[in-house]
Design a protein around this motif. Structure first.
Motif, PDB file in Angstrom:
ATOM      1  N   PHE A 145      12.193  -1.962  -0.052  1.00 24.59           N
ATOM      2  CA  PHE A 145      13.274  -2.551  -0.844  1.00 24.59           C
ATOM      3  C   PHE A 145      14.481  -2.869   0.033  1.00 24.59           C
ATOM      4  O   PHE A 145      15.137  -3.900  -0.122  1.00 24.59           O
ATOM      5  CB  PHE A 145      13.660  -1.584  -1.966  1.00 24.59           C
TER       6      PHE A 145
ATOM      7  N   LEU B  40       7.855   5.429 -10.624  1.00 28.49           N
ATOM      8  CA  LEU B  40       6.447   5.840 -10.630  1.00 28.49           C
ATOM      9  C   LEU B  40       6.196   6.884  -9.544  1.00 28.49           C
ATOM     10  O   LEU B  40       5.595   7.936  -9.788  1.00 28.49           O
ATOM     11  CB  LEU B  40       5.578   4.609 -10.383  1.00 28.49           C
ATOM     12  N   ALA B  41       6.705   6.607  -8.339  1.00 30.34           N
ATOM     13  CA  ALA B  41       6.494   7.526  -7.210  1.00 30.34           C
ATOM     14  C   ALA B  41       7.178   8.864  -7.477  1.00 30.34           C
ATOM     15  O   ALA B  41       6.598   9.925  -7.252  1.00 30.34           O
ATOM     16  CB  ALA B  41       7.042   6.903  -5.931  1.00 30.34           C
ATOM     17  N   LEU B  42       8.411   8.806  -8.001  1.00 31.77           N
ATOM     18  CA  LEU B  42       9.144  10.048  -8.238  1.00 31.77           C
ATOM     19  C   LEU B  42       8.502  10.871  -9.352  1.00 31.77           C
ATOM     20  O   LEU B  42       8.516  12.097  -9.311  1.00 31.77           O
ATOM     21  CB  LEU B  42      10.605   9.741  -8.576  1.00 31.77           C
TER      22      LEU B  42
ATOM     23  N   LEU C 104       7.129  -5.086  -1.805  1.00 29.49           N
ATOM     24  CA  LEU C 104       7.253  -3.813  -2.521  1.00 29.49           C
ATOM     25  C   LEU C 104       5.889  -3.211  -2.827  1.00 29.49           C
ATOM     26  O   LEU C 104       5.662  -2.014  -2.653  1.00 29.49           O
ATOM     27  CB  LEU C 104       8.030  -4.018  -3.823  1.00 29.49           C
TER      28      LEU C 104
ATOM     29  N   LEU D  56      11.246  -4.569 -10.042  1.00 32.30           N
ATOM     30  CA  LEU D  56       9.969  -4.051  -9.531  1.00 32.30           C
ATOM     31  C   LEU D  56      10.204  -2.811  -8.662  1.00 32.30           C
ATOM     32  O   LEU D  56       9.463  -1.831  -8.744  1.00 32.30           O
ATOM     33  CB  LEU D  56       9.246  -5.129  -8.713  1.00 32.30           C
ATOM     34  N   PHE D  57      11.284  -2.863  -7.868  1.00 34.84           N
ATOM     35  CA  PHE D  57      11.619  -1.704  -7.027  1.00 34.84           C
ATOM     36  C   PHE D  57      11.864  -0.465  -7.882  1.00 34.84           C
ATOM     37  O   PHE D  57      11.302   0.596  -7.640  1.00 34.84           O
ATOM     38  CB  PHE D  57      12.851  -2.006  -6.167  1.00 34.84           C
TER      39      PHE D  57
ATOM     40  N   ASN E  49      -9.408  14.225  -2.507  1.00 36.88           N
ATOM     41  CA  ASN E  49      -9.886  12.868  -2.308  1.00 36.88           C
ATOM     42  C   ASN E  49     -11.030  12.841  -1.310  1.00 36.88           C
ATOM     43  O   ASN E  49     -10.928  13.350  -0.200  1.00 36.88           O
ATOM     44  CB  ASN E  49      -8.731  12.003  -1.812  1.00 36.88           C
TER      45      ASN E  49
ATOM     46  N   PHE F 203      12.944  -8.643  -8.029  1.00 39.36           N
ATOM     47  CA  PHE F 203      12.812  -7.770  -6.861  1.00 39.36           C
ATOM     48  C   PHE F 203      13.361  -6.381  -7.165  1.00 39.36           C
ATOM     49  O   PHE F 203      12.692  -5.360  -6.937  1.00 39.36           O
ATOM     50  CB  PHE F 203      13.580  -8.399  -5.684  1.00 39.36           C
ATOM     51  N   PHE F 204      14.553  -6.362  -7.751  1.00 40.25           N
ATOM     52  CA  PHE F 204      15.184  -5.085  -8.056  1.00 40.25           C
ATOM     53  C   PHE F 204      14.427  -4.330  -9.155  1.00 40.25           C
ATOM     54  O   PHE F 204      14.199  -3.125  -9.063  1.00 40.25           O
ATOM     55  CB  PHE F 204      16.640  -5.310  -8.481  1.00 40.25           C
TER      56      PHE F 204
ATOM     57  N   ILE G  80      -2.289  10.358  -0.028  1.00 42.68           N
ATOM     58  CA  ILE G  80      -3.644  10.878  -0.227  1.00 42.68           C
ATOM     59  C   ILE G  80      -4.063  11.685   0.995  1.00 42.68           C
ATOM     60  O   ILE G  80      -4.605  12.781   0.876  1.00 42.68           O
ATOM     61  CB  ILE G  80      -4.634   9.725  -0.475  1.00 42.68           C
TER      62      ILE G  80
ATOM     63  N   LEU H 189       8.532   0.846  -9.358  1.00 43.87           N
ATOM     64  CA  LEU H 189       7.654   1.534  -8.401  1.00 43.87           C
ATOM     65  C   LEU H 189       8.254   2.863  -7.951  1.00 43.87           C
ATOM     66  O   LEU H 189       7.548   3.859  -7.780  1.00 43.87           O
ATOM     67  CB  LEU H 189       7.402   0.637  -7.185  1.00 43.87           C
ATOM     68  N   GLU H 190       9.575   2.869  -7.775  1.00 40.72           N
ATOM     69  CA  GLU H 190      10.230   4.095  -7.306  1.00 40.72           C
ATOM     70  C   GLU H 190      10.152   5.189  -8.381  1.00 40.72           C
ATOM     71  O   GLU H 190       9.873   6.350  -8.082  1.00 40.72           O
ATOM     72  CB  GLU H 190      11.694   3.782  -6.965  1.00 40.72           C
TER      73      GLU H 190
ATOM     74  N   VAL I 202       8.459   2.789  -0.494  1.00 36.49           N
ATOM     75  CA  VAL I 202       8.932   1.767  -1.438  1.00 36.49           C
ATOM     76  C   VAL I 202      10.431   1.533  -1.222  1.00 36.49           C
ATOM     77  O   VAL I 202      10.893   0.392  -1.177  1.00 36.49           O
ATOM     78  CB  VAL I 202       8.660   2.196  -2.902  1.00 36.49           C
TER      79      VAL I 202
ATOM     80  N   PHE J  21       4.319   0.268  -1.586  1.00 35.74           N
ATOM     81  CA  PHE J  21       3.790   1.282  -2.506  1.00 35.74           C
ATOM     82  C   PHE J  21       2.386   1.725  -2.071  1.00 35.74           C
ATOM     83  O   PHE J  21       2.108   2.920  -1.963  1.00 35.74           O
ATOM     84  CB  PHE J  21       3.739   0.698  -3.924  1.00 35.74           C
TER      85      PHE J  21
ATOM     86  N   HIS K 152      -4.143  18.091  -9.204  1.00 37.30           N
ATOM     87  CA  HIS K 152      -4.682  17.803  -7.902  1.00 37.30           C
ATOM     88  C   HIS K 152      -6.136  17.366  -7.931  1.00 37.30           C
ATOM     89  O   HIS K 152      -6.960  17.958  -8.571  1.00 37.30           O
ATOM     90  CB  HIS K 152      -4.536  19.019  -6.989  1.00 37.30           C
TER      91      HIS K 152
ATOM     92  N   THR L 287       5.102   7.669  -0.884  1.00 33.22           N
ATOM     93  CA  THR L 287       5.220   6.493  -1.739  1.00 33.22           C
ATOM     94  C   THR L 287       6.691   6.199  -2.011  1.00 33.22           C
ATOM     95  O   THR L 287       7.147   5.069  -1.832  1.00 33.22           O
ATOM     96  CB  THR L 287       4.489   6.731  -3.072  1.00 33.22           C
ATOM     97  N   ALA L 288       7.434   7.223  -2.426  1.00 34.23           N
ATOM     98  CA  ALA L 288       8.848   7.030  -2.759  1.00 34.23           C
ATOM     99  C   ALA L 288       9.627   6.537  -1.542  1.00 34.23           C
ATOM    100  O   ALA L 288      10.404   5.580  -1.632  1.00 34.23           O
ATOM    101  CB  ALA L 288       9.446   8.338  -3.263  1.00 34.23           C
TER     102      ALA L 288
ATOM    103  N   MET M  18       5.280  10.954  -9.966  1.00 29.49           N
ATOM    104  CA  MET M  18       4.131  11.612  -9.327  1.00 29.49           C
ATOM    105  C   MET M  18       4.598  12.850  -8.570  1.00 29.49           C
ATOM    106  O   MET M  18       3.979  13.896  -8.596  1.00 29.49           O
ATOM    107  CB  MET M  18       3.445  10.664  -8.332  1.00 29.49           C
ATOM    108  N   LEU M  19       5.744  12.682  -7.899  1.00 24.04           N
ATOM    109  CA  LEU M  19       6.278  13.771  -7.081  1.00 24.04           C
ATOM    110  C   LEU M  19       6.697  14.958  -7.952  1.00 24.04           C
ATOM    111  O   LEU M  19       6.383  16.104  -7.652  1.00 24.04           O
ATOM    112  CB  LEU M  19       7.480  13.260  -6.286  1.00 24.04           C
TER     113      LEU M  19
ATOM    114  N   SER N  82       4.059  17.200  -9.105  1.00 24.49           N
ATOM    115  CA  SER N  82       3.407  18.052  -8.108  1.00 24.49           C
ATOM    116  C   SER N  82       4.332  19.161  -7.639  1.00 24.49           C
ATOM    117  O   SER N  82       4.038  19.858  -6.691  1.00 24.49           O
ATOM    118  CB  SER N  82       2.966  17.202  -6.924  1.00 24.49           C
ATOM    119  N   HIS N  83       5.483  19.326  -8.328  1.00 27.50           N
ATOM    120  CA  HIS N  83       6.467  20.215  -7.732  1.00 27.50           C
ATOM    121  C   HIS N  83       6.391  21.681  -8.126  1.00 27.50           C
ATOM    122  O   HIS N  83       7.187  22.492  -7.692  1.00 27.50           O
ATOM    123  CB  HIS N  83       7.887  19.690  -7.954  1.00 27.50           C
TER     124      HIS N  83
ATOM    125  N   ALA O 203       1.599  14.365  -3.288  1.00 26.47           N
ATOM    126  CA  ALA O 203       1.665  13.246  -4.217  1.00 26.47           C
ATOM    127  C   ALA O 203       3.068  12.668  -4.317  1.00 26.47           C
ATOM    128  O   ALA O 203       4.003  13.369  -4.676  1.00 26.47           O
ATOM    129  CB  ALA O 203       1.185  13.691  -5.591  1.00 26.47           C
ATOM    130  N   GLY O 204       3.230  11.383  -4.007  1.00 27.04           N
ATOM    131  CA  GLY O 204       4.472  10.691  -4.301  1.00 27.04           C
ATOM    132  C   GLY O 204       5.527  10.682  -3.212  1.00 27.04           C
ATOM    133  O   GLY O 204       6.416   9.859  -3.227  1.00 27.04           O
ATOM    134  N   LEU O 205       5.424  11.604  -2.265  1.00 25.35           N
ATOM    135  CA  LEU O 205       6.448  11.758  -1.238  1.00 25.35           C
ATOM    136  C   LEU O 205       6.590  10.508  -0.374  1.00 25.35           C
ATOM    137  O   LEU O 205       7.659   9.897  -0.290  1.00 25.35           O
ATOM    138  CB  LEU O 205       6.066  12.951  -0.371  1.00 25.35           C
TER     139      LEU O 205
END
Lengths: 171, 272
Positions: free
Chosen positions: A82, B23-25, A53, B16-17, B44, B13-14, A65, B20-21, A78, A57, B41, A74-75, B27-28, B31-32, A70-72
Motif C-alpha cells: 500500500f 482480513l490479515a489482522l 495489493l 482494497l487496502f 500445511n 486502492f485505499f 504458511i 485486505l489489512e 499488504v 497479500f 491451526h 500478510t499484514a 487472522m492474526l 491466532s493470538h 497466521a496473518g503476521l
C-alpha cells in the motif's frame, strides 16, 4: 509475457531462498532478515494498484504458511504494498519518473534505489515486529530487533539488486 | 448510485487496502491465544513436505552430535532397565500399567530466532499423533502439538509467548510456571515463586504432571540465577533449558493412554 516470466522466477527464487536459508539464519535471536519482500519492491511501475495489493497479500500469506504464524507477514506485506506508490513518489521526487519502468538499481540509480528500498523495508519490519511482540513492555528489545533486521535485510537487498543488475547488462 | 460507483472507483486502492489489512489482522487476532491458535491451526502439507526434503539434506551435518545424544540416552535407559529387574517390594497392578506412550519422530523444521517459534515433525494423525500431546527430546521438554495433518504435525515450541509450562522444583516440590520472554533461546524465566522459597543455583526443574500433557518428572532445566524480590512478594529465577532447541533433531511425542478418560473427567468437573 517476459514480465510475467521474470517476476514469477524472482518470486519462486526469493521464496525458496527465504524459507530454506534465511529463516535458519540466527544471530542472538535478534536478526531476522526478510528478503522475500524484494519481490514486491521490484514489480513493474505500471502494475495496477489492486494487483499490487493482492500480490502483497498472497506473498505475505504464503510466507505465513511457511512460518506458521497466521496473518503476521500478510499484514506487514499488504501495508508495504500500500505504501509503495507514496514512497516511490517521495524517493524519486516525481509522480511518474519517466526513466523508470522497472524499479531496480540499474534504472533508478544507487541513491533513489537505496532510499526507496530502505524506507519500505523499515515500514515492513516495523509493522511485522511490533505485531509479533504485541506488547509495549519489551519496546527496547523490539526496537533493537527492528534496527538490526532492517540493516541485514537492506544489505541483502542491495547485494541481490547488484546481482540482478549484472544479469540485465549481459542480456 | 452513480456517486457511489464514482467513489469506489476513485478510492478503490485505499478501500482494497483496508479490506485486505483487516482480513490479515483478523487472522492474526484469532491466532493470538494458545487455545484459539490450536483450534484454527492446520498443518500445511506443502510447507511440511518442502521442509521434509530440506531436512533430508541438512540431517547429515549433525549426525555425529545426534549419535552422541542418542547413545547417552540409551545408556540411561539401560541403567533404568537394570533397576527394573529388581524384585518389587509390593507388586501393585495399577503401577504396572503403562500410562504414557512415546511416539518417536524427527524434527523437519524448527526455529529459535523468532518471538513465536514452532516445530514441525514428520509424524501425523496416521501415526497416532493428536493435538495437545506433549513433545519431548532426549534432554527434556520441547513443546506441545497444536496441529496435525496426515503425515506431519506442528508443535508450539516452549519458545513461544503463549506457552506456559507448569513445573516443579525437584528439591522441594514447589510448583511454579515457566515462561520464555524472547531473546536468548537457552534461557527461560520462572516469576511466581513464593517468597519463602529461595531456589539455589543449579536446582533442577521438572514437569509437574498437573496438565496431563506431560507426565510428571520430565526434565525442563536448571536454575541459572535467582532474583529475590525486594518487596517480598514473589521471587523469580532465570532457568537454563536442558533441551538445546538450536540442535533439536530426534524427539518423542508423549501420548497419554488415558487421555479420553481424563478429558471426560474434566468435562464432568466443568459441567457442575
Amino acid at each position: 509475457m517476459s514480465d510475467l516470466f521474470y517476476n514469477s522466477l524472482r518470486f519462486v527464487g526469493l521464496m525458496l531462498f527465504q524459507v530454506l536459508i534465511l529463516n535458519h539464519f540466527m544471530l542472538f535471536g535478534l536478526v531476522n532478515p526478510f528478503v522475500y519482500i524484494l519481490f514486491i519492491l521490484m514489480l513493474p511501475l505500471a502494475i495496477p494498484g489492486w494487483l499490487l495489493l493482492v500480490l502483497g497479500f498472497l506473498t505475505g500469506y504464503l510466507m505465513d504458511i511457511f512460518m506458521t504464524g497466521a496473518g503476521l507477514h500478510t499484514a506487514a506485506t499488504v501495508f508495504m504494498a500500500f505504501m509503495r506508490p507514496f514512497v516511490l513518489r517521495l524517493a524519486t521526487g516525481t509522480k511518474e519518473p519517466e526513466t523508470v519502468v522497472y524499479p531496480g538499481l540499474s534504472q533508478m540509480g544507487a541513491r533513489w534505489w537505496f532510499s526507496y528500498t530502505l524506507s519500505l523495508v523499515v515500514l515492513h519490519h516495523f509493522v511485522l515486529f511490533v505485531l509479533e511482540s504485541f506488547s509495549f513492555n519489551q519496546l527496547g528489545y523490539t526496537l533493537l530487533r527492528i534496527i538490526l533486521s532492517v540493516a541485514a535485510t537492506e544489505i541483502l537487498i542491495l547485494l541481490f539488486s547488484y546481482f540482478f543488475t549484472l544479469r540485465n547488462l549481459k542480456r | 448510485m452513480y456517486n457511489l460507483v464514482r467513489f469506489l472507483q476513485k478510492h478503490h486502492f485505499f478501500i482494497l487496502f483496508v479490506f485486505l489489512e483487516v482480513l490479515a489482522l483478523s487472522m492474526l487476532s484469532r491466532s493470538h491465544h494458545y487455545q484459539r491458535a490450536s483450534i484454527n491451526h492446520r498443518t500445511n502439507n506443502l510447507a511440511a513436505s518442502i521442509y521434509h526434503l530440506q531436512s533430508h539434506i541438512s540431517d547429515y551435518f549433525s549426525l555425529r552430535y545426534q549419535n552422541t545424544i542418542l547413545q547417552k540416552q540409551n545408556a540411561e535407559l539401560l541403567h533404568k532397565l537394570a533397576l527394573a529387574h529388581l524384585p518389587e517390594p509390593q507388586p501393585d497392578s495399577i503401577l504396572k500399567e503403562r500410562l504414557v506412550d512415546y511416539i518417536p519422530a524427527r524434527v523437519i523444521n524448527n526455529t529459535v530466532n523468532l518471538r513465536n517459534n514452532y516445530i514441525i515433525i514428520n509424524k501425523g494423525y496416521r501415526d497416532g499423533v493428536a493435538r495437545d500431546m506433549g513433545l519431548i527430546s532426549a534432554d527434556g521438554v520441547a513443546g506441545i502439538i497444536i496441529g496435525v495433518s496426515e503425515h506431519y504435525a506442528t508443535a508450539m515450541s516452549l519458545l513461544h509467548q503463549h506457552s506456559v509450562l507448569s513445573i516443579r522444583f525437584l528439591k522441594n516440590d514447589q510448583i511454579a510456571n515457566l515462561h520464555w520472554r524472547g531473546g536468548n533461546y537457552r534461557q527461560a524465566e520462572v516469576v511466581d515463586i513464593p517468597s519463602h522459597v529461595i531456589p539455589q543455583q543449579g536446582d533442577s526443574l521438572v514437569t509437574s504432571g498437573h496438565s496431563f500433557v506431560f507426565p510428571e518428572g520430565i526434565m525442563v532445566g536448571t536454575v541459572d540465577e535467582v532474583m529475590e524480590s525486594e518487596k517480598g512478594n514473589l521471587n523469580s529465577a532465570r532457568v537454563r533449558f536442558s533441551t538445546d532447541f538450536g540442535k533439536l533433531r530426534y524427539v518423542y511425542v508423549v501420548k497419554n493412554v488415558y487421555q479420553n478418560e481424563l478429558d471426560g473427567l474434566a468435562k464432568i468437573k466443568t459441567n457442575e
